[in-house]
Design a protein around this motif. Structure first.
Motif, PDB file in Angstrom:
ATOM      1  N   GLU A   1      40.612 -56.984 -30.397  1.00 10.73           N
ATOM      2  CA  GLU A   1      41.862 -57.681 -30.696  1.00 10.73           C
ATOM      3  C   GLU A   1      41.895 -58.140 -32.162  1.00 10.73           C
ATOM      4  N   GLU A   2      40.782 -58.632 -32.629  1.00 10.09           N
ATOM      5  CA  GLU A   2      40.715 -59.113 -34.008  1.00 10.09           C
ATOM      6  C   GLU A   2      40.931 -57.972 -35.004  1.00 10.09           C
ATOM      7  N   ILE A   3      40.249 -56.873 -34.819  1.00 15.51           N
ATOM      8  CA  ILE A   3      40.389 -55.728 -35.732  1.00 15.51           C
ATOM      9  C   ILE A   3      41.822 -55.189 -35.692  1.00 15.51           C
ATOM     10  N   THR A   4      42.385 -55.077 -34.484  1.00 15.46           N
ATOM     11  CA  THR A   4      43.753 -54.584 -34.358  1.00 15.46           C
ATOM     12  C   THR A   4      44.731 -55.517 -35.062  1.00 15.46           C
ATOM     13  N   ARG A   5      44.534 -56.805 -34.943  1.00 16.00           N
ATOM     14  CA  ARG A   5      45.397 -57.778 -35.617  1.00 16.00           C
ATOM     15  C   ARG A   5      45.331 -57.584 -37.131  1.00 16.00           C
ATOM     16  N   TYR A   6      44.139 -57.396 -37.673  1.00 22.97           N
ATOM     17  CA  TYR A   6      43.989 -57.226 -39.119  1.00 22.97           C
ATOM     18  C   TYR A   6      44.598 -55.906 -39.592  1.00 22.97           C
ATOM     19  N   LEU A   7      44.436 -54.864 -38.805  1.00 21.30           N
ATOM     20  CA  LEU A   7      45.069 -53.586 -39.152  1.00 21.30           C
ATOM     21  C   LEU A   7      46.592 -53.713 -39.124  1.00 21.30           C
ATOM     22  N   PHE A   8      47.099 -54.477 -38.162  1.00 19.34           N
ATOM     23  CA  PHE A   8      48.539 -54.691 -38.067  1.00 19.34           C
ATOM     24  C   PHE A   8      49.053 -55.473 -39.278  1.00 19.34           C
ATOM     25  N   ILE A   9      48.315 -56.469 -39.712  1.00 18.37           N
ATOM     26  CA  ILE A   9      48.699 -57.240 -40.901  1.00 18.37           C
ATOM     27  C   ILE A   9      48.797 -56.312 -42.111  1.00 18.37           C
ATOM     28  N   TRP A  10      47.781 -55.463 -42.276  1.00 17.56           N
ATOM     29  CA  TRP A  10      47.800 -54.533 -43.405  1.00 17.56           C
ATOM     30  C   TRP A  10      48.978 -53.566 -43.293  1.00 17.56           C
ATOM     31  N   SER A  11      49.245 -53.055 -42.088  1.00 18.95           N
ATOM     32  CA  SER A  11      50.357 -52.103 -41.940  1.00 18.95           C
ATOM     33  C   SER A  11      51.696 -52.778 -42.214  1.00 18.95           C
ATOM     34  N   ALA A  12      51.829 -54.042 -41.841  1.00 19.49           N
ATOM     35  CA  ALA A  12      53.077 -54.759 -42.127  1.00 19.49           C
ATOM     36  C   ALA A  12      53.295 -54.891 -43.629  1.00 19.49           C
ATOM     37  N   PHE A  13      52.258 -55.230 -44.370  1.00 20.83           N
ATOM     38  CA  PHE A  13      52.406 -55.365 -45.813  1.00 20.83           C
ATOM     39  C   PHE A  13      52.631 -54.015 -46.496  1.00 20.83           C
ATOM     40  N   ILE A  14      51.948 -52.985 -46.043  1.00 25.55           N
ATOM     41  CA  ILE A  14      52.150 -51.658 -46.626  1.00 25.55           C
ATOM     42  C   ILE A  14      53.564 -51.155 -46.325  1.00 25.55           C
ATOM     43  N   SER A  15      54.101 -51.526 -45.169  1.00 27.81           N
ATOM     44  CA  SER A  15      55.455 -51.093 -44.831  1.00 27.81           C
ATOM     45  C   SER A  15      56.495 -51.678 -45.776  1.00 27.81           C
ATOM     46  N   VAL A  16      56.237 -52.839 -46.339  1.00 26.11           N
ATOM     47  CA  VAL A  16      57.159 -53.415 -47.320  1.00 26.11           C
ATOM     48  C   VAL A  16      57.253 -52.486 -48.531  1.00 26.11           C
ATOM     49  N   SER A  17      56.120 -52.007 -48.993  1.00 27.97           N
ATOM     50  CA  SER A  17      56.114 -51.081 -50.124  1.00 27.97           C
ATOM     51  C   SER A  17      56.801 -49.766 -49.762  1.00 27.97           C
ATOM     52  N   LEU A  18      56.569 -49.278 -48.567  1.00 32.38           N
ATOM     53  CA  LEU A  18      57.206 -48.031 -48.133  1.00 32.38           C
ATOM     54  C   LEU A  18      58.725 -48.187 -48.106  1.00 32.38           C
ATOM     55  N   CYS A  19      59.200 -49.295 -47.559  1.00 31.35           N
ATOM     56  CA  CYS A  19      60.647 -49.538 -47.511  1.00 31.35           C
ATOM     57  C   CYS A  19      61.225 -49.688 -48.912  1.00 31.35           C
ATOM     58  N   THR A  20      60.480 -50.300 -49.802  1.00 35.64           N
ATOM     59  CA  THR A  20      60.924 -50.431 -51.190  1.00 35.64           C
ATOM     60  C   THR A  20      61.013 -49.059 -51.843  1.00 35.64           C
ATOM     61  N   LYS A  21      60.012 -48.229 -51.624  1.00 35.29           N
ATOM     62  CA  LYS A  21      59.980 -46.890 -52.219  1.00 35.29           C
ATOM     63  C   LYS A  21      61.125 -46.024 -51.696  1.00 35.29           C
ATOM     64  N   LYS A  22      61.383 -46.080 -50.400  1.00 34.07           N
ATOM     65  CA  LYS A  22      62.391 -45.231 -49.767  1.00 34.07           C
ATOM     66  C   LYS A  22      63.793 -45.831 -49.813  1.00 34.07           C
ATOM     67  N   CYS A  23      63.909 -47.029 -50.386  1.00 33.85           N
ATOM     68  CA  CYS A  23      65.193 -47.729 -50.481  1.00 33.85           C
ATOM     69  C   CYS A  23      65.764 -47.992 -49.085  1.00 33.85           C
ATOM     70  N   ILE A  24      64.896 -48.405 -48.191  1.00 37.86           N
ATOM     71  CA  ILE A  24      65.293 -48.729 -46.827  1.00 37.86           C
ATOM     72  C   ILE A  24      65.314 -50.247 -46.728  1.00 37.86           C
ATOM     73  N   SER A  25      66.493 -50.794 -46.661  1.00 35.90           N
ATOM     74  CA  SER A  25      66.602 -52.244 -46.535  1.00 35.90           C
ATOM     75  C   SER A  25      67.949 -52.581 -45.928  1.00 35.90           C
ATOM     76  N   ILE A  26      68.082 -53.828 -45.567  1.00 38.98           N
ATOM     77  CA  ILE A  26      69.351 -54.287 -45.037  1.00 38.98           C
ATOM     78  C   ILE A  26      70.303 -54.415 -46.222  1.00 38.98           C
ATOM     79  N   LYS A  27      71.382 -53.693 -46.157  1.00 37.31           N
ATOM     80  CA  LYS A  27      72.362 -53.756 -47.236  1.00 37.31           C
ATOM     81  C   LYS A  27      73.726 -53.388 -46.674  1.00 37.31           C
ATOM     82  N   ILE A  28      74.725 -53.648 -47.468  1.00 36.08           N
ATOM     83  CA  ILE A  28      76.089 -53.364 -47.047  1.00 36.08           C
ATOM     84  C   ILE A  28      76.530 -52.090 -47.755  1.00 36.08           C
ATOM     85  N   ASP A  29      76.323 -50.947 -47.088  1.00 37.70           N
ATOM     86  CA  ASP A  29      76.629 -49.656 -47.699  1.00 37.70           C
ATOM     87  C   ASP A  29      78.113 -49.484 -47.993  1.00 37.70           C
ATOM     88  N   GLN A  30      78.962 -49.957 -47.107  1.00 42.45           N
ATOM     89  CA  GLN A  30      80.401 -49.790 -47.321  1.00 42.45           C
ATOM     90  C   GLN A  30      80.866 -50.479 -48.593  1.00 42.45           C
TER      91      GLN A  30
END
Length: 178
Positions: free
Chosen positions: A46-75
């Motif tokens: 459980e501990e290792i999985t929690r730490y891996l999840f923390i890292w994946s959450a932070f890396i996903s921020v960079s991925l969303c920034t790179k791919k321009c995936i965010s909450i925005k008003i496209d219209q």
């Protein structure tokens, strides 16, 4: 060397997140197997999985920034001309960049405090600075990805076109058309 740099630029976040997801699934699968088939629980899973999840959450921020995936008003953004959209995106990216650069010193101080404390995780004895370094790495990587996109949007603004990526970011083995 060019291929390595290209690969890192294009696939770093996806690769890291895929590895982290595979590891989380394997560890939790072993935990379920161990608990229900062998009748014993693993103290570290459980501990290792929690730490891996923390890292994946932070890396996903960079991925969303790179791919321009965010909450925005496209219209709202689509109401503008190409140059207007680029100007709007430049403003947005500048604000994002300032935000992430603002967070870097705080993440750094937090990491230094963790290193100096010598704290380790309870079940595995992992130094906590391995986990606490995730925000710092994420914020620096996000700032880098924003700078990449910022230059692209300036190109779009100055040349009144809408490139989604730099033409030079085509895979090194493939020829550019045109």
């Amino acid at each position: 060397m060019k291929k390595i740099v290209f690969w890192i630029d294009e696939y770093l976040e996806e690769f890291v997140m895929t590895i982290l997801l595979i590891l989380m699934a394997l560890i939790m699968g072993v935990q379920v197997l161990s608990r229900y088939v062998f009748g014993m629980s693993l103290s570290w899973s459980e501990e290792i999985t929690r730490y891996l999840f923390i890292w994946s959450a932070f890396i996903s921020v960079s991925l969303c920034t790179k791919k321009c995936i965010s909450i925005k008003i496209d219209q709202f953004i689509k109401m503008f001309s190409k140059r207007g959209r680029a100007a709007f995106k430049i403003t947005n990216l500048t604000i994002e960049f300032i935000f992430f650069v603002y967070l870097v010193p705080y993440a750094y101080r937090y990491l230094i405090t963790t290193i100096e404390s010598g704290q380790v995780s309870p079940a595995c004895g992992i130094p906590m600075y391995y986990i606490q370094s995730a925000p710092l790495i994420c914020f620096v990587l996000c700032a880098f990805r924003i700078v990449e996109r910022w230059f692209l949007e300036w190109h779009n603004f100055l040349h009144n076109e809408e490139l989604k990526r730099w033409p030079s970011r085509v895979h090194p083995d493939k020829e550019e058309e045109g």
